[in-house]
Design a protein around this motif. Sequence first.
Motif, PDB file in Angstrom:
ATOM      1  N   GLY A 111       0.801  -1.100  -0.063  1.00  0.00           N
ATOM      2  CA  GLY A 111       0.310   0.027   0.155  1.00  0.00           C
ATOM      3  C   GLY A 111       1.130   0.930  -0.082  1.00  0.00           C
ATOM      4  O   GLY A 111       2.251   1.298  -0.910  1.00  0.00           O
ATOM      5  N   ASN A 112       0.063   2.439   0.034  1.00  0.00           N
ATOM      6  CA  ASN A 112       0.993   4.085   0.548  1.00  0.00           C
ATOM      7  C   ASN A 112       0.625   4.477   1.482  1.00  0.00           C
ATOM      8  O   ASN A 112      -0.596   3.697   2.622  1.00  0.00           O
ATOM      9  N   ILE A 113       1.591   5.085   2.289  1.00  0.00           N
ATOM     10  CA  ILE A 113       1.518   6.256   3.072  1.00  0.00           C
ATOM     11  C   ILE A 113       0.929   7.108   2.924  1.00  0.00           C
ATOM     12  O   ILE A 113       1.194   8.169   2.102  1.00  0.00           O
ATOM     13  N   ASP A 114      -0.994   7.311   2.851  1.00  0.00           N
ATOM     14  CA  ASP A 114      -1.855   8.285   2.648  1.00  0.00           C
ATOM     15  C   ASP A 114      -1.702   9.560   3.294  1.00  0.00           C
ATOM     16  O   ASP A 114      -1.692  10.200   2.471  1.00  0.00           O
ATOM     17  N   ILE A 115      -1.265   9.313   4.787  1.00  0.00           N
ATOM     18  CA  ILE A 115      -1.253  10.542   5.203  1.00  0.00           C
ATOM     19  C   ILE A 115      -0.518  10.245   7.023  1.00  0.00           C
ATOM     20  O   ILE A 115      -0.309   9.407   6.882  1.00  0.00           O
ATOM     21  N   ALA A 122       9.991   2.867   1.832  1.00  0.00           N
ATOM     22  CA  ALA A 122       9.991   2.817   0.739  1.00  0.00           C
ATOM     23  C   ALA A 122       9.393   3.895  -0.021  1.00  0.00           C
ATOM     24  O   ALA A 122       8.298   4.446  -0.110  1.00  0.00           O
ATOM     25  N   ASN A 123      10.258   5.196  -0.631  1.00  0.00           N
ATOM     26  CA  ASN A 123       9.420   6.071  -1.519  1.00  0.00           C
ATOM     27  C   ASN A 123      10.327   5.744  -2.155  1.00  0.00           C
ATOM     28  O   ASN A 123      11.224   4.437  -2.946  1.00  0.00           O
ATOM     29  N   ASP A 124      10.273   6.740  -3.260  1.00  0.00           N
ATOM     30  CA  ASP A 124      10.451   6.112  -5.108  1.00  0.00           C
ATOM     31  C   ASP A 124      12.216   6.306  -5.504  1.00  0.00           C
ATOM     32  O   ASP A 124      12.592   5.906  -6.125  1.00  0.00           O
ATOM     33  N   THR A 125      13.082   6.528  -4.061  1.00  0.00           N
ATOM     34  CA  THR A 125      14.201   6.372  -4.531  1.00  0.00           C
ATOM     35  C   THR A 125      15.581   5.356  -3.935  1.00  0.00           C
ATOM     36  O   THR A 125      15.868   4.485  -4.165  1.00  0.00           O
ATOM     37  N   GLN A 126      14.402   5.686  -2.752  1.00  0.00           N
ATOM     38  CA  GLN A 126      15.172   4.364  -2.020  1.00  0.00           C
ATOM     39  C   GLN A 126      14.326   3.575  -0.141  1.00  0.00           C
ATOM     40  O   GLN A 126      14.116   3.871  -0.127  1.00  0.00           O
ATOM     41  N   GLU A 177       7.530  10.504   4.720  1.00  0.00           N
ATOM     42  CA  GLU A 177       6.352  11.421   4.776  1.00  0.00           C
ATOM     43  C   GLU A 177       4.983  10.833   3.580  1.00  0.00           C
ATOM     44  O   GLU A 177       4.755   9.780   3.803  1.00  0.00           O
ATOM     45  N   MET A 178       4.326  11.508   3.252  1.00  0.00           N
ATOM     46  CA  MET A 178       3.577  11.271   2.562  1.00  0.00           C
ATOM     47  C   MET A 178       2.784  11.139   1.017  1.00  0.00           C
ATOM     48  O   MET A 178       3.992  11.666   0.032  1.00  0.00           O
ATOM     49  N   GLY A 179       2.329  10.104   0.665  1.00  0.00           N
ATOM     50  CA  GLY A 179       1.755  10.366  -1.218  1.00  0.00           C
ATOM     51  C   GLY A 179       2.213   9.074  -1.812  1.00  0.00           C
ATOM     52  O   GLY A 179       2.878   7.910  -0.672  1.00  0.00           O
ATOM     53  N   TYR A 180       1.716   9.067  -3.065  1.00  0.00           N
ATOM     54  CA  TYR A 180       2.003   7.792  -3.308  1.00  0.00           C
ATOM     55  C   TYR A 180       2.929   7.520  -3.935  1.00  0.00           C
ATOM     56  O   TYR A 180       3.129   6.041  -3.925  1.00  0.00           O
ATOM     57  N   LYS A 181       4.163   8.241  -4.080  1.00  0.00           N
ATOM     58  CA  LYS A 181       5.116   7.822  -4.284  1.00  0.00           C
ATOM     59  C   LYS A 181       6.100   7.147  -2.701  1.00  0.00           C
ATOM     60  O   LYS A 181       6.370   6.819  -3.034  1.00  0.00           O
ATOM     61  N   TRP A 182       4.691   7.345  -1.268  1.00  0.00           N
ATOM     62  CA  TRP A 182       5.527   6.539  -0.370  1.00  0.00           C
ATOM     63  C   TRP A 182       5.072   4.914  -0.139  1.00  0.00           C
ATOM     64  O   TRP A 182       3.220   5.201  -0.376  1.00  0.00           O
ATOM     65  N   LYS A 183       5.676   3.924   0.051  1.00  0.00           N
ATOM     66  CA  LYS A 183       4.507   3.051  -0.616  1.00  0.00           C
ATOM     67  C   LYS A 183       5.372   1.814   0.758  1.00  0.00           C
ATOM     68  O   LYS A 183       6.447   2.488   1.653  1.00  0.00           O
ATOM     69  N   ILE A 184       4.197   0.809   1.455  1.00  0.00           N
ATOM     70  CA  ILE A 184       4.191   0.226   2.422  1.00  0.00           C
ATOM     71  C   ILE A 184       4.641  -0.634   2.028  1.00  0.00           C
ATOM     72  O   ILE A 184       3.430  -1.468   1.797  1.00  0.00           O
ATOM     73  N   SER A 185       4.961  -2.352   2.447  1.00  0.00           N
ATOM     74  CA  SER A 185       4.819  -3.515   2.081  1.00  0.00           C
ATOM     75  C   SER A 185       4.768  -4.762   3.568  1.00  0.00           C
ATOM     76  O   SER A 185       5.658  -3.714   5.284  1.00  0.00           O
ATOM     77  N   VAL A 186       3.793  -5.430   3.712  1.00  0.00           N
ATOM     78  CA  VAL A 186       3.804  -5.804   5.003  1.00  0.00           C
ATOM     79  C   VAL A 186       3.536  -7.229   4.779  1.00  0.00           C
ATOM     80  O   VAL A 186       2.621  -7.698   3.991  1.00  0.00           O
TER      81      VAL A 186
END
Length: 285
Positions: free
Chosen positions: A179-183, A216-220, A267-276
């Motif tokens: 998913g993403n970090i929405d907020i 992760a974000n879109d770079t690391q 931070e937040m937004g569609y570039k910030w990814k989370i996996s569990v």
Amino acid sequence: MSKHLVLQTDFGKGDGAVSAMYGVALCVDSDLKIFDLTHDIPQFNIWEGSYRLYQTISYWPAGTVFVSVVDPGVGTDRLSIVVKTKQNQYVITPDNGTLTHIKQSIGIVAVRQIDEKVNRLPRSGESYTFHGRDVYAYTGARLAAGVISFEEVGPELNVDDIVELPNPLPNLEDGIVHGNIDILDIRFGNLWTNIPRELFLKAGIQYGDSLEVTIANDTQQVYKNIMTFGRSFADSRLGEPLLYVNSLDKLGVAINQGSFAKAYHIEMGYKWKISVRRAPKIIYS
């Protein structure tokens, strides 16, 4: 209409901008009930404006009119619109992505472009930099007060054409929830994801399980650790991380009495990814 008017902006309250919007609305109808959603959206942050609307709107009565002004394109050819949601509420806003979360999670049944020849504050001159006062607050007040109907806002547009920000859906793949970090929970620094509880539980995860969380974000990659899935913060020790279900029935990430966002510069937004996923078992030889 309910005569409820709810305002959201990135203006802050350090000057008279919000007060001017109140004044315009009350001149339309002094019996209007005006409320603030927030005026602390970070400047120009359309994504956060979209989320805060989604976070709030479902808890207001049908017929409530929302005005949301996070408008870095003010004075350009971006459209000014009013939408009607599936829950029979109305949002007045620039068409710049502010409706992303509502469109995807709640649903929009109709949209109209504001006809500024009719729905613009009289004697507002040639100013094109304060649509929040001259167009949105004025139109919102007229709609909430019943001076105009939704149909009298202006010409009908296609709901499919509403501008949306990139917002990938959460998914479950090979036992891993993505998913993403929405907020961010601003005051406490918790991370609110777009992963619904149902999807999380579909992976067979139960309260008390140990889980590997990667962010992760879109770079690391910025974080990877094992934490517990708890019902509340009491299920972890002071200073420990945990996963929990937040007030919107989505997965949250926190540090017990600490700021997860600040600790790991997240931070937040569609570039910030989370996996569990379930924590891999460690086999000692």
